[in-house]
Design a protein around this motif. Structure first.
Motif, PDB file in Angstrom:
ATOM      1  N   TRP A 250     -15.818 -30.921  72.485  1.00 52.56           N
ATOM      2  CA  TRP A 250     -16.845 -31.921  72.786  1.00 52.56           C
ATOM      3  C   TRP A 250     -17.296 -31.901  74.237  1.00 52.56           C
ATOM      4  O   TRP A 250     -18.171 -32.662  74.625  1.00 52.56           O
ATOM      5  N   GLY A 251     -16.654 -31.071  75.062  1.00 53.25           N
ATOM      6  CA  GLY A 251     -17.179 -30.820  76.392  1.00 53.25           C
ATOM      7  C   GLY A 251     -16.551 -31.569  77.546  1.00 53.25           C
ATOM      8  O   GLY A 251     -16.862 -31.271  78.691  1.00 53.25           O
ATOM      9  N   HIS A 252     -15.680 -32.545  77.303  1.00 54.76           N
ATOM     10  CA  HIS A 252     -15.127 -33.278  78.439  1.00 54.76           C
ATOM     11  C   HIS A 252     -14.006 -32.482  79.101  1.00 54.76           C
ATOM     12  O   HIS A 252     -13.276 -31.740  78.448  1.00 54.76           O
ATOM     13  N   LYS A 253     -13.878 -32.652  80.403  1.00 53.45           N
ATOM     14  CA  LYS A 253     -12.932 -31.856  81.178  1.00 53.45           C
ATOM     15  C   LYS A 253     -11.567 -32.535  81.241  1.00 53.45           C
ATOM     16  O   LYS A 253     -11.447 -33.746  81.151  1.00 53.45           O
ATOM     17  N   ALA A 254     -10.569 -31.707  81.460  1.00 59.06           N
ATOM     18  CA  ALA A 254      -9.210 -32.225  81.610  1.00 59.06           C
ATOM     19  C   ALA A 254      -8.987 -32.677  83.055  1.00 59.06           C
ATOM     20  O   ALA A 254      -9.579 -32.137  83.986  1.00 59.06           O
ATOM     21  N   PRO A 255      -8.107 -33.660  83.262  1.00 59.51           N
ATOM     22  CA  PRO A 255      -7.798 -34.100  84.634  1.00 59.51           C
ATOM     23  C   PRO A 255      -6.965 -33.057  85.376  1.00 59.51           C
ATOM     24  O   PRO A 255      -6.355 -32.176  84.771  1.00 59.51           O
ATOM     25  N   ASP A 256      -6.938 -33.170  86.700  1.00 55.05           N
ATOM     26  CA  ASP A 256      -6.173 -32.219  87.501  1.00 55.05           C
ATOM     27  C   ASP A 256      -4.695 -32.217  87.135  1.00 55.05           C
ATOM     28  O   ASP A 256      -4.028 -31.176  87.224  1.00 55.05           O
ATOM     29  N   SER A 257      -4.177 -33.383  86.742  1.00 52.29           N
ATOM     30  CA  SER A 257      -2.758 -33.446  86.375  1.00 52.29           C
ATOM     31  C   SER A 257      -2.433 -32.489  85.245  1.00 52.29           C
ATOM     32  O   SER A 257      -1.301 -31.989  85.138  1.00 52.29           O
ATOM     33  N   TRP A 258      -3.437 -32.205  84.431  1.00 52.05           N
ATOM     34  CA  TRP A 258      -3.272 -31.306  83.293  1.00 52.05           C
ATOM     35  C   TRP A 258      -2.816 -29.913  83.723  1.00 52.05           C
ATOM     36  O   TRP A 258      -2.007 -29.268  83.072  1.00 52.05           O
ATOM     37  N   PHE A 259      -3.345 -29.460  84.857  1.00 49.91           N
ATOM     38  CA  PHE A 259      -3.072 -28.108  85.334  1.00 49.91           C
ATOM     39  C   PHE A 259      -1.901 -28.061  86.312  1.00 49.91           C
ATOM     40  O   PHE A 259      -1.265 -27.024  86.464  1.00 49.91           O
ATOM     41  N   ASP A 260      -1.643 -29.182  86.962  1.00 51.33           N
ATOM     42  CA  ASP A 260      -0.672 -29.174  88.047  1.00 51.33           C
ATOM     43  C   ASP A 260       0.709 -29.672  87.641  1.00 51.33           C
ATOM     44  O   ASP A 260       1.697 -29.336  88.308  1.00 51.33           O
ATOM     45  N   GLU A 261       0.799 -30.470  86.589  1.00 52.59           N
ATOM     46  CA  GLU A 261       2.040 -31.166  86.283  1.00 52.59           C
ATOM     47  C   GLU A 261       2.614 -30.726  84.941  1.00 52.59           C
ATOM     48  O   GLU A 261       1.882 -30.584  83.963  1.00 52.59           O
ATOM     49  N   ALA A 262       3.915 -30.534  84.908  1.00 52.09           N
ATOM     50  CA  ALA A 262       4.640 -30.190  83.683  1.00 52.09           C
ATOM     51  C   ALA A 262       6.112 -30.480  83.930  1.00 52.09           C
ATOM     52  O   ALA A 262       6.535 -30.708  85.069  1.00 52.09           O
TER      53      ALA A 262
END
Length: 326
Positions: free
Chosen positions: A286-298
């Motif tokens: 649907w086109g909405h972007k993921a937040p930065d935490s998505w890429f930085d945190e695990a």
């Protein structure tokens, strides 16, 4: 390869406050099978095994192990011989040392992830038709793990060519290297996915819901109970896998995906779907972007032998910010 790995079976997470964690997971609709002062065992409504999620009280959050169910004790022995032959140290967990779980073996896999295999687990009552217990998002069962690793192709080659997993979908960047891959043993899109990133870390555990409306129910219940800030991403639909999703962070930051609507992969002539990293359709549909935490945190993971945190390694491929992880 002569061993039969069935599916993603369970995860063991370390949390800092059992009371706080219990409230969160009960809000989602998990069923508590057993507990004591140090741990809680949860399962989904349709699961007939004792648990698929263990929370252990510890001083800091971490992932103790991600586990796969195998068909028999014979498979455990063959896996042990396989790893011994590769020079990988095996740690046996004898029956009785873990509640409800028979003999199991643990290893640190090629990516540095703590992995366990088990064949036997105590049974529990299925709650699939106990509708008065269905609440929150009505979580049904564990579905998959998603892991951030520094070398996706290394993980891909090991699990495909040596452990007998199959690939449903994968992503390549301009380097013509595999940036992410979705691998399965059960006939769905994945039991485990690997994506390029600082690792080894566990990005999330996916749990299956019976229909998309349960995603909305989950959001409504969480918001009404004051857990709105725990909703990190979604609801939405993935491009890869075509599944509906909702991503949450538990009180210790462990990421949970509520997941529904992927597809059958059991046919032997099924061909993996390739996505280009720059193809916009591989993003959230649907086109909405993921937040930065998505890429930085695990979630950081532990060494199965020392119980210390595993040292993180920078990824081999360039860091990018795609929004399709499932």
């Amino acid at each position: 390869m002569n061993f039969d790995i069935i599916r993603a079976g369970r995860a063991v997470l370390h949390v800092t406050d059992l009371k706080r964690s219990r409230a969160f997971y009960e809000a989602l609709g998990f069923i508590e099978t057993a507990s004591d002062d140090e741990q809680i065992f949860f399962r989904g409504l349709e699961e007939h095994n004792h648990h698929s999620l263990v929370l252990k009280k510890r001083d800091f959050p971490a992932v103790e192990v991600i586990s796969y169910k195998v068909r028999s004790e014979k498979d455990l022995n063959q896996l042990a011989a396989f790893y011994d032959g590769q020079g990988t140290e095996v740690k046996w967990m004898e029956a009785g040392t873990q509640e409800a779980v028979g003999r199991a073996l643990r290893i640190q896999d090629v990516s540095g992830l703590p992995v366990e295999y088990y064949a036997e687990m105590d049974q529990a009552e299925r709650m699939i038709q106990k509708y008065h217990y269905h609440k929150g998002a009505k979580v049904q069962r564990i579905d998959h793990f998603n892991c951030m690793v520094p070398d996706v192709e290394k993980a891909y080659d090991h699990y495909i060519h040596q452990l007998g997993f199959a690939c449903s979908e994968y992503t390549e960047g301009e380097e013509k290297k595999i940036w992410a891959a979705w691998l399965h043993r059960k006939p769905s899109v994945h039991d485990v996915a690997y994506m390029n990133g600082l690792g080894p870390r566990l990005h999330h555990i996916g749990f299956w819901l019976k229909d998309p409306m349960n995603l909305i129910d989950g959001c409504d219940v969480l918001a009404s109970m004051g857990y709105g800030p725990a909703i990190e991403r979604g609801p939405g639909r993935h491009g890869l896998s075509n599944a509906m999703f909702l991503y949450l962070r538990d009180p210790d930051g462990h990421r949970i995906e509520l997941y529904n609507g992927d597809y059958l992969t059991s046919d032997p002539d099924f061909k993996p779907v390739r996505w280009d990293l720059d193809d916009p359709m591989r993003q959230t549909f649907w086109g909405h972007k993921a937040p930065d935490s998505w890429f930085d945190e695990a979630s950081e993971v532990l060494d199965v032998h020392s119980n210390e945190k595993v040292t993180l390694i920078e990824p081999k491929l360039k860091k990018r910010k795609p929004t399709f992880v499932t």
